[in-house]
Design a protein around this motif. Structure first.
Motif, mmCIF file in Angstrom:
data_model
loop_
_atom_site.group_PDB
_atom_site.id
_atom_site.type_symbol
_atom_site.label_atom_id
_atom_site.label_comp_id
_atom_site.label_asym_id
_atom_site.label_seq_id
_atom_site.Cartn_x
_atom_site.Cartn_y
_atom_site.Cartn_z
ATOM 1 N N UNK A 268 0.817 -1.217 0.000
ATOM 2 C CA UNK A 268 0.000 0.000 0.000
ATOM 3 C C UNK A 268 0.853 1.271 0.000
ATOM 4 N N UNK A 269 2.009 1.174 -0.638
ATOM 5 C CA UNK A 269 2.856 2.349 -0.825
ATOM 6 C C UNK A 269 3.612 2.813 0.396
ATOM 7 N N UNK A 270 3.661 1.986 1.455
ATOM 8 C CA UNK A 270 4.310 2.434 2.693
ATOM 9 C C UNK A 270 5.004 1.246 3.369
ATOM 10 N N UNK A 271 6.307 1.148 3.186
ATOM 11 C CA UNK A 271 7.067 0.040 3.772
ATOM 12 C C UNK A 271 7.057 0.115 5.293
ATOM 13 N N UNK A 272 7.141 1.319 5.850
ATOM 14 C CA UNK A 272 7.142 1.465 7.307
ATOM 15 C C UNK A 272 5.883 0.861 7.920
ATOM 16 N N UNK A 273 4.737 1.193 7.367
ATOM 17 C CA UNK A 273 3.484 0.657 7.905
ATOM 18 C C UNK A 273 3.442 -0.860 7.790
ATOM 19 N N UNK A 274 4.078 -1.383 6.773
ATOM 20 C CA UNK A 274 4.095 -2.829 6.538
ATOM 21 C C UNK A 274 4.914 -3.559 7.599
ATOM 22 N N UNK A 275 5.960 -2.901 8.128
ATOM 23 C CA UNK A 275 6.865 -3.597 9.050
ATOM 24 C C UNK A 275 6.891 -2.963 10.447
ATOM 25 N N UNK A 276 6.018 -2.031 10.736
ATOM 26 C CA UNK A 276 6.113 -1.255 11.971
ATOM 27 C C UNK A 276 5.987 -2.086 13.240
ATOM 28 N N UNK A 277 5.368 -3.273 13.161
ATOM 29 C CA UNK A 277 5.232 -4.123 14.347
ATOM 30 C C UNK A 277 6.466 -4.991 14.569
#
Length: 323
Positions: free
Chosen positions: A161-170
């Motif tokens: 969804x265009x956001x690597x940080x959100x994908x791996x933030x956990x």
């Protein structure tokens, strides 16, 4: 949680393969030996304690960005952070003087991001990329770097969804983040063949994992685990280890390196240099009673190479997208 535990277990095995296959090469090496006495001598003279991560100095204002922006920047930056050597070496002129290598690449990419408001290579042309990296000579592997950045952007846009940080933030453990990176982005592949056996390195994937977790620990004030990373098999770390006397090259390899002859990717010379580098880091960690993570030892050795007063031997020259 069950899926995450499965992924972590699988990844720890892969990182162990990096170390195990490096030891395999070490035991069969024809051109390199590791001097254990020198390891003890170096440890007694040099400081091997947890220090500041190399990005904590905020090069080119990286840490001025928000946490999401920094992580999203780093996954693209680290994917193409490789192979800067040349004669002359690529460098750029900035308001703070000339920069080369990794710091010049970071400056250039941050400049693109500032001017365009993003670092999405689906919206950045090759010509724009080339202009941003314009220096005394063309950066090596210009087109290949662009293609890597484009591929990473495409994957982030289509699958994250265009956001690597959100994908791996956990994710706060190196093993799981590392697995996510190598499974998501093909460009981070880094294997070699040696005497019929596959040897695993994953230099840039380990670098990205370390960079992202360290920066998140700084920006978010969270605990992260980088204890499973093995080290970055590049050209600067073995250069310093050899200069310290820990890595000993035979006459044949010494001549090639010292005369700055290009060494072919996946040759026995290159594989032995990279594998023995990782084994040396592991042996240093064992000598330190495992009180310091291998990736921290890696970073400390790298920092020795930034000391212009330190006398060092030449590094090996291999044109590669791996480091």
């Amino acid at each position: 949680m069950k899926n995450n535990q499965t992924m972590i277990k699988k990844e720890e095995n892969i990182l162990q393969k990096v170390l195990d296959t490096s030891y395999y090469v070490k035991e069969h090496s024809k051109h390199i030996k590791i001097n254990g006495d020198k390891i003890k001598m170096v440890i007694s003279k040099e400081k091997f304690a947890k220090g500041h991560h190399w990005l904590s100095s905020n090069p080119s204002g990286l840490l001025d960005l928000e946490k999401e922006e920094v992580v999203n920047f780093l996954i693209i930056y680290d994917a193409m952070d490789c192979s800067f050597w040349g004669d002359p070496k690529w460098k750029i002129n900035t308001e703070k003087g000339d920069l080369d290598g990794a710091f010049a690449l970071m400056y250039s990419l941050l400049k693109i991001r500032k001017e365009k408001g993003h670092l999405d290579f689906e919206r950045i042309s090759l010509e724009e990329f080339k202009n941003a990296l314009k220096g005394n000579v063309e950066i090596p592997l210009l087109v290949e770097r662009y293609q890597i950045a484009l591929e990473v952007s495409q994957i982030i846009n289509s699958k994250m969804q265009g956001n690597f940080y959100q994908y791996i933030k956990e994710i706060t453990t190196d093993s799981l983040l590392f697995q996510t990176i190598i499974q998501s982005f093909p460009s981070f592949e880094d294997k070699r063949e040696y005497q019929g056996k596959t040897i695993y390195f994953y230099k840039l994937a380990q670098l990205a994992t370390s960079d992202i977790l360290h920066i998140r620990s700084i920006k978010e004030n969270i605990e992260v685990d980088c204890s499973h990373l093995v080290g970055c098999a590049d050209y600067k770390i073995p250069q310093i280890l050899r200069s310290l006397g820990i890595l000993e090259y035979d006459e044949e390899l010494s001549k090639l390196v010292d005369k700055k002859c290009e060494i072919e990717e996946n040759s026995s010379y290159e594989v032995e240099i990279r594998a023995n580098t990782l084994v040396a880091i592991d042996l240093i960690q064992k000598e330190l009673k495992q009180k310091v993570d291998s990736i921290v030892i890696n970073d400390i050795i790298w920092s020795f190479g930034q000391d212009k007063k330190r006398k060092v031997l030449p590094y090996h020259l291999t044109r590669t997208l791996s480091y």
